[in-house]
Design a protein around this motif. Structure first.
Motif, PDB file in Angstrom:
ATOM      1  N   ILE A   1       0.842  -1.203   0.000  1.00  0.00           N
ATOM      2  CA  ILE A   1       0.000   0.000   0.000  1.00  0.00           C
ATOM      3  C   ILE A   1       0.877   1.253   0.000  1.00  0.00           C
ATOM      4  O   ILE A   1       0.692   2.165  -0.809  1.00  0.00           O
ATOM      5  N   ARG A   2       1.871   1.279   0.878  1.00  0.00           N
ATOM      6  CA  ARG A   2       2.693   2.485   1.031  1.00  0.00           C
ATOM      7  C   ARG A   2       3.583   2.753  -0.171  1.00  0.00           C
ATOM      8  O   ARG A   2       3.861   3.906  -0.509  1.00  0.00           O
ATOM      9  N   LEU A   3       4.056   1.696  -0.847  1.00  0.00           N
ATOM     10  CA  LEU A   3       4.915   1.949  -2.014  1.00  0.00           C
ATOM     11  C   LEU A   3       4.092   2.600  -3.134  1.00  0.00           C
ATOM     12  O   LEU A   3       4.590   3.495  -3.842  1.00  0.00           O
ATOM     13  N   HIS A   4       2.828   2.173  -3.268  1.00  0.00           N
ATOM     14  CA  HIS A   4       1.974   2.807  -4.277  1.00  0.00           C
ATOM     15  C   HIS A   4       1.673   4.255  -3.881  1.00  0.00           C
ATOM     16  O   HIS A   4       1.751   5.159  -4.707  1.00  0.00           O
ATOM     17  N   ALA A   5       1.339   4.458  -2.608  1.00  0.00           N
ATOM     18  CA  ALA A   5       0.994   5.810  -2.130  1.00  0.00           C
ATOM     19  C   ALA A   5       2.175   6.761  -2.308  1.00  0.00           C
ATOM     20  O   ALA A   5       2.024   7.870  -2.850  1.00  0.00           O
ATOM     21  N   ASP A   6       3.357   6.333  -1.875  1.00  0.00           N
ATOM     22  CA  ASP A   6       4.538   7.200  -1.969  1.00  0.00           C
ATOM     23  C   ASP A   6       4.911   7.490  -3.423  1.00  0.00           C
ATOM     24  O   ASP A   6       5.282   8.609  -3.771  1.00  0.00           O
TER      25      ASP A   6
END
Ligand SMILES: [Zn+2]
Length: 217
Positions: A201-206
Motif C-alpha cells: 500500500i505504502r509503495l503505491h501511495a509514496d
C-alpha cells in the motif's frame, strides 16, 4: 489530480489464485486498492476506485469509466494505477518465480515517470522483502534468475512495457503493478502478512505522491 485505482479481475474470474487458495487475486487486489484509496484520501487527495464491484467488470467498461473522468477533468489531471499480483503459470502448482514489477504501455509517456516513481518507492518499502530474498533463494524458494525488484532497462527506465487494455485503452497516465507472485509460496506469505500488505500500500501511495509533486512531469 484525480487518482484512479483499478483492482484486477473479479470474484467470477477463473483461476487467479495461489495453489493453496489462500490468496485470491481479486480479493487481495480489492483489499489493497481499498486501503490505498483510503490512505490517499486521508492525505488530502481525490482518490477513487474504478471497480467497487466484486465481479469482474470487463476491460472496455473499466476503460470507459476512466476516460469519462479524463474527459470531465482533463486527462493531464488524472492518473490510473491498476493493482495485480503476478503468476508464473496457470496449472495450480507452486513455482519459483518471484518479485515485484511495474508495466506501462509501449513508448515514452507520462506513465513512464509515474512508473519510475512507484518503482523507486518499491525499492524503499520492500526492503525487508529484498533483504530476505537471497536466503530464500538459497533455499530454493526462488530460482537463480529471480530478482526481488524486477526491471527492464532496455529503453532506459525500469518499467516493463505491454499492451494491456487498461493501459492502452485509457487516456491518462496509466500503470499496472504486479506485486509479487501468487504462485510462489514465499511471495504469498509476504503478500498476506500485515507487513507485506502495508509495504505494498505504502509503495503505491509514496510513488503516486512523488509523481504528483514532481514539477516537470
Ligand atoms: Zn492480474
Amino acid at each position: 489530480m484525480i487518482i484512479l485505482i483499478d483492482n484486477g479481475h473479479g470474484k467470477d474470474t477463473a483461476g487467479k489464485c495461489s495453489p493453496d487458495k489462500r490468496l485470491l487475486e481479486y480479493k487481495w487486489a480489492r483489499e489493497i486498492a481499498g486501503f490505498l484509496c483510503d490512505f490517499m484520501k486521508n492525505c488530502g487527495y481525490d482518490a477513487r476506485l474504478i471497480v467497487p464491484e466484486e465481479n469482474d467488470v470487463p476491460l472496455p467498461e473499466r476503460c470507459r469509466r476512466v476516460n469519462e473522468i479524463c474527459n470531465e477533468y482533463g486527462e493531464e489531471n488524472v492518473l490510473l494505477v491498476s493493482i495485480h499480483s503476478n503468476a508464473a503459470g496457470a496449472d495450480g502448482k507452486w513455482k519459483t518465480a518471484g518479485g515485484w514489477c511495474v508495466y506501462t504501455s509501449p513508448g515514452k509517456t507520462k506513465a513512464d515517470t509515474l512508473a519510475t516513481e512507484i518503482w523507486n518507492a518499491a525499492n524503499v518499502w520492500l526492503k525487508p522483502y529484498i533483504d530476505r530474498f537471497p536466503l530464500l533463494q538459497s533455499k530454493g524458494e526462488y530460482d537463480s534468475k529471480q530478482r526481488p525488484i524486477r526491471a527492464d532497462w532496455s529503453d532506459g527506465d525500469p518499467d516493463y512495457e505491454a499492451r494491456f487494455a487498461i493501459l492502452t485503452g485509457t487516456k491518462c497516465a496509466a500503470v499496472l503493478t504486479e506485486s509479487l507472485f501468487q504462485d510462489n509460496k514465499a511471495d504469498v506469505d509476504f503478500l498476506l502478512s500485515v507487513e507485506g500488505k502495508n509495504a505494498i500500500i505504502r509503495l503505491h501511495a509514496d510513488g503516486i505522491m512523488s509523481y504528483i509533486n514532481k514539477p516537470d512531469k
